[in-house]
Design an enzyme around this catalytic site. Structure first.
Site, PDB file in Angstrom:
ATOM      1  N   SER A  16       0.731  -1.307  -0.096  1.00 49.72           N
ATOM      2  CA  SER A  16      -0.024  -0.032   0.094  1.00 49.72           C
ATOM      3  C   SER A  16       0.792   1.209   0.017  1.00 49.72           C
ATOM      4  O   SER A  16       0.599   2.228  -0.793  1.00 49.72           O
ATOM      5  CB  SER A  16      -1.100  -0.067   1.133  1.00 49.72           C
ATOM      6  OG  SER A  16      -1.963  -0.801   1.076  1.00 49.72           O
ATOM      7  N   THR A  61      -5.732  -3.359   7.135  1.00 53.47           N
ATOM      8  CA  THR A  61      -5.313  -4.791   6.955  1.00 53.47           C
ATOM      9  C   THR A  61      -5.386  -5.603   8.000  1.00 53.47           C
ATOM     10  O   THR A  61      -5.740  -5.433   9.103  1.00 53.47           O
ATOM     11  CB  THR A  61      -4.202  -5.002   5.719  1.00 53.47           C
ATOM     12  OG1 THR A  61      -4.173  -6.279   5.463  1.00 53.47           O
ATOM     13  CG2 THR A  61      -2.830  -4.600   6.742  1.00 53.47           C
ATOM     14  N   LYS A  65      -9.669  -5.869   9.979  1.00 56.22           N
ATOM     15  CA  LYS A  65     -10.523  -5.275   9.183  1.00 56.22           C
ATOM     16  C   LYS A  65     -11.998  -5.292   9.904  1.00 56.22           C
ATOM     17  O   LYS A  65     -12.979  -4.463   9.431  1.00 56.22           O
ATOM     18  CB  LYS A  65     -10.495  -6.044   7.839  1.00 56.22           C
ATOM     19  CG  LYS A  65      -9.184  -5.667   6.930  1.00 56.22           C
ATOM     20  CD  LYS A  65      -9.198  -6.444   5.824  1.00 56.22           C
ATOM     21  CE  LYS A  65      -9.810  -5.798   4.700  1.00 56.22           C
ATOM     22  NZ  LYS A  65      -9.276  -6.430   3.282  1.00 56.22           N
ATOM     23  N   ASN A  86     -11.980  -1.644   5.178  1.00 57.65           N
ATOM     24  CA  ASN A  86     -10.482  -1.515   4.772  1.00 57.65           C
ATOM     25  C   ASN A  86     -10.095   0.206   4.623  1.00 57.65           C
ATOM     26  O   ASN A  86      -8.797   0.456   4.290  1.00 57.65           O
ATOM     27  CB  ASN A  86     -10.441  -2.050   3.458  1.00 57.65           C
ATOM     28  CG  ASN A  86     -10.775  -1.518   2.166  1.00 57.65           C
ATOM     29  OD1 ASN A  86     -11.697  -0.511   2.214  1.00 57.65           O
ATOM     30  ND2 ASN A  86     -10.409  -1.785   1.053  1.00 57.65           N
ATOM     31  N   ASP A 101     -12.979  -2.968  -1.108  1.00 61.24           N
ATOM     32  CA  ASP A 101     -12.594  -4.307  -1.943  1.00 61.24           C
ATOM     33  C   ASP A 101     -13.381  -4.819  -2.745  1.00 61.24           C
ATOM     34  O   ASP A 101     -13.032  -5.109  -3.840  1.00 61.24           O
ATOM     35  CB  ASP A 101     -12.500  -5.393  -0.628  1.00 61.24           C
ATOM     36  CG  ASP A 101     -11.157  -5.301   0.131  1.00 61.24           C
ATOM     37  OD1 ASP A 101     -10.190  -4.648  -0.315  1.00 61.24           O
ATOM     38  OD2 ASP A 101     -11.098  -5.772   1.157  1.00 61.24           O
ATOM     39  N   GLY A 127     -15.039 -16.285   3.537  1.00 63.27           N
ATOM     40  CA  GLY A 127     -14.543 -15.404   4.660  1.00 63.27           C
ATOM     41  C   GLY A 127     -14.775 -13.922   4.549  1.00 63.27           C
ATOM     42  O   GLY A 127     -15.647 -13.744   3.618  1.00 63.27           O
ATOM     43  N   GLY A 128     -14.029 -12.934   5.112  1.00 61.16           N
ATOM     44  CA  GLY A 128     -14.089 -11.566   5.208  1.00 61.16           C
ATOM     45  C   GLY A 128     -14.105 -11.135   3.668  1.00 61.16           C
ATOM     46  O   GLY A 128     -14.963 -10.293   3.456  1.00 61.16           O
ATOM     47  N   ALA A 129     -13.070 -11.577   2.805  1.00 63.98           N
ATOM     48  CA  ALA A 129     -12.880 -10.943   1.634  1.00 63.98           C
ATOM     49  C   ALA A 129     -14.232 -11.416   0.692  1.00 63.98           C
ATOM     50  O   ALA A 129     -14.751 -10.601  -0.203  1.00 63.98           O
ATOM     51  CB  ALA A 129     -11.805 -11.442   1.017  1.00 63.98           C
ATOM     52  N   GLY A 237      -4.750 -11.568  -7.754  1.00 66.06           N
ATOM     53  CA  GLY A 237      -5.538 -10.402  -7.524  1.00 66.06           C
ATOM     54  C   GLY A 237      -4.840  -9.184  -7.026  1.00 66.06           C
ATOM     55  O   GLY A 237      -5.128  -8.035  -6.551  1.00 66.06           O
TER      56      GLY A 237
HETATM   57  N1  LIG Z   1      -6.539  -8.623  -3.772  1.00 63.79           N
HETATM   58  C1  LIG Z   1      -6.867  -7.774  -2.912  1.00 63.79           C
HETATM   59  O1  LIG Z   1      -7.115  -6.844  -2.741  1.00 63.79           O
HETATM   60  C2  LIG Z   1      -7.619  -8.795  -1.417  1.00 63.79           C
HETATM   61  C3  LIG Z   1      -8.223  -8.240  -0.605  1.00 63.79           C
HETATM   62  C4  LIG Z   1      -8.891  -8.819   0.414  1.00 63.79           C
HETATM   63  C5  LIG Z   1      -8.338 -10.288   0.552  1.00 63.79           C
HETATM   64  N2  LIG Z   1      -7.573 -10.898  -0.194  1.00 63.79           N
HETATM   65  C6  LIG Z   1      -7.228 -12.103  -0.306  1.00 63.79           C
HETATM   66  O2  LIG Z   1      -8.326 -13.086  -0.052  1.00 63.79           O
HETATM   67  C7  LIG Z   1      -7.987 -14.195   0.539  1.00 63.79           C
HETATM   68  C8  LIG Z   1      -9.079 -14.345   1.534  1.00 63.79           C
HETATM   69  O3  LIG Z   1      -9.111 -13.350   2.925  1.00 63.79           O
HETATM   70  P1  LIG Z   1     -10.105 -13.343   3.751  1.00 63.79           P
HETATM   71  O4  LIG Z   1      -9.756 -11.920   4.576  1.00 63.79           O
HETATM   72  O5  LIG Z   1     -11.513 -13.596   3.260  1.00 63.79           O
HETATM   73  O6  LIG Z   1      -9.452 -14.390   4.800  1.00 63.79           O
HETATM   74  P2  LIG Z   1     -10.476 -15.203   5.710  1.00 63.79           P
HETATM   75  O7  LIG Z   1     -11.762 -13.982   6.526  1.00 63.79           O
HETATM   76  O8  LIG Z   1      -9.491 -15.536   7.062  1.00 63.79           O
HETATM   77  O9  LIG Z   1     -11.062 -16.461   5.279  1.00 63.79           O
HETATM   78  C9  LIG Z   1     -10.487 -17.238   4.711  1.00 63.79           C
HETATM   79  C10 LIG Z   1     -11.088 -18.238   3.790  1.00 63.79           C
HETATM   80  O10 LIG Z   1     -10.412 -19.596   3.079  1.00 63.79           O
HETATM   81  C11 LIG Z   1     -10.860 -20.386   3.374  1.00 63.79           C
HETATM   82  N3  LIG Z   1      -9.689 -21.425   3.647  1.00 63.79           N
HETATM   83  C12 LIG Z   1      -8.671 -21.187   4.339  1.00 63.79           C
HETATM   84  N4  LIG Z   1      -7.811 -22.171   4.481  1.00 63.79           N
HETATM   85  C13 LIG Z   1      -8.404 -23.076   3.677  1.00 63.79           C
HETATM   86  C14 LIG Z   1      -7.867 -24.679   3.131  1.00 63.79           C
HETATM   87  N5  LIG Z   1      -6.680 -24.925   3.343  1.00 63.79           N
HETATM   88  N6  LIG Z   1      -8.979 -25.228   2.609  1.00 63.79           N
HETATM   89  C15 LIG Z   1     -10.136 -24.522   2.064  1.00 63.79           C
HETATM   90  N7  LIG Z   1     -10.681 -23.381   2.397  1.00 63.79           N
HETATM   91  C16 LIG Z   1      -9.570 -22.441   3.174  1.00 63.79           C
HETATM   92  C17 LIG Z   1     -11.718 -20.340   4.759  1.00 63.79           C
HETATM   93  O11 LIG Z   1     -12.677 -21.465   4.931  1.00 63.79           O
HETATM   94  P3  LIG Z   1     -13.435 -21.726   6.469  1.00 63.79           P
HETATM   95  O12 LIG Z   1     -14.488 -20.582   6.593  1.00 63.79           O
HETATM   96  O13 LIG Z   1     -13.772 -23.039   6.214  1.00 63.79           O
HETATM   97  O14 LIG Z   1     -12.221 -21.572   7.372  1.00 63.79           O
HETATM   98  C18 LIG Z   1     -12.338 -19.046   4.582  1.00 63.79           C
HETATM   99  O15 LIG Z   1     -13.542 -19.158   3.713  1.00 63.79           O
HETATM  100  C19 LIG Z   1      -6.531 -13.863   1.162  1.00 63.79           C
HETATM  101  O16 LIG Z   1      -5.556 -14.730   0.482  1.00 63.79           O
HETATM  102  C20 LIG Z   1      -6.378 -12.312   1.106  1.00 63.79           C
HETATM  103  O17 LIG Z   1      -4.925 -12.213   0.952  1.00 63.79           O
HETATM  104  C21 LIG Z   1      -6.989  -9.969  -1.536  1.00 63.79           C
END
Ligand SMILES: NC(=O)c1ccc[n+]([C@@H]2O[C@H](COP(=O)([O-])OP(=O)(O)OC[C@H]3O[C@@H](n4cnc5c(N)ncnc54)[C@H](OP(=O)(O)O)[C@@H]3O)[C@@H](O)[C@H]2O)c1
Length: 267
Positions: A16, A61, A65, A86, A101, A127-129, A237
């Protein structure tokens, strides 16, 4: 000079500061944008202190969040829907919370020429994203929007939470067997810790596109799987990251930056 920062823990790896510095340079704006590591236990007191010190805004981040929502005196509709913030913007009496996002994803899909209107779209992960991208995706009027997750209860809850905006069909990964999609969006964080979880075969329709919210090394497992499953093209992404930053920048400075040169430089 107004002061801005990205706040998180850890935060040293964040792109960022570099992205906002590039936007500011192109716009001729003098900018002080830092990376501030803040522990979860200190978030409330640090935000109060940073307000007293006159800081103008923050990108937020992990892991703050969701928790930062409680420190906002006002939340945008996008932040309320996403259940996460965010972008924090200073007001005289506190912090206004927004979430860019979802806008970032939709803008990057448009940049990449990926159409969602009238298409069968699948979100992997709940998840959150994932939560942050549902409302903007529904607004593009896909033919269908399906969400699947390892924990089966989260898609059910999200389907109910967004029912007033459209149909979000909840599934487990294995219940996707027999379905095919034009766009598969990976919103899991699985790539940070290992391979993609097992998925049914033939999820990608002919000519289907794969889009990963993850970028860098965390993108590799999804990219490998999507290519092996026949995705026509796979996007990471990084573009979404730049676009969500651009939306925050526009919110703070009233200038919409040109994202293309910044994305090119990061690549
Ligand atoms: N490009 C961008 O601007 C941007 C913005 C935001 C986020 N992101 C990316 O998006 C991704 C998700 O972020 P988040 O904030 O949503 O994280 P989060 O809230 O921790 O959610 C994680 C998600 O991934 C699943 N998961 C994790 N490990 C897994 C595995 N081994 N097998 C199957 N499912 C798995 C979880 O499933 P369960 O619910 O079953 O645990 C949940 O649905 C991250 O990689 C983050 O870096 C990118």
């Amino acid at each position: 000079m107004k002061r801005f920062a990205v706040i998180g823990q850890p935060v040293a790896h964040s792109l960022s500061p570099r992205i906002h510095a590039a936007f500011a340079a192109a716009a001729g704006i003098e900018l002080d944008y830092q990376a501030l590591a803040i522990d979860e236990a200190d978030l409330a007191t640090r935000l109060d202190a940073l307000h007293d010190e006159g800081w103008a805004g923050f990108n937020v981040t992990l892991p703050h969040k969701q928790t930062v929502m409680a420190r906002c005196e006002d939340l945008s509709e996008a932040a309320r829907r996403a259940g996460a913030v965010n972008t924090l913007t200073r007001t005289d009496s506190g912090w206004q919370g927004d979430n860019t996002d979802g806008t970032g994803l939709v803008r990057d899909l448009a940049r990449a020429g990926v159409v969602t209107a009238g298409q069968r779209v699948l979100i992997l992960g709940a998840g959150g994203a994932a939560r942050g991208i549902i409302a903007p995706l529904l607004a593009t009027r896909p033919a269908s929007l399906v969400i699947s997750n390892r924990n089966p209860w989260k898609p059910e809850a999200l389907s109910e939470a967004f029912a007033d905006l459209g149909t979000l069909t909840p599934r487990t990964h294995w219940a996707l067997k027999g379905d095919a999609f034009d766009l598969v969006i990976n919103a899991t964080s699985a790539g940070h810790s290992g391979p993609m979880p097992p998925m049914p075969d033939e999820l990608f329709a002919d000519g289907a596109v794969a889009y990963d919210l993850s970028y860098g090394t965390a993108h590799a497992p999804f990219a490998e799987w999507a290519k092996a499953e026949g995705a026509r093209v796979v996007h990471d992404g990084l573009g979404m990251l730049v676009e969500q930053a651009a939306a925050s920048f526009a919110r703070w400075h009233g200038v919409t930056p040109d994202t293309a040169p910044v994305l090119k430089a990061l690549r």
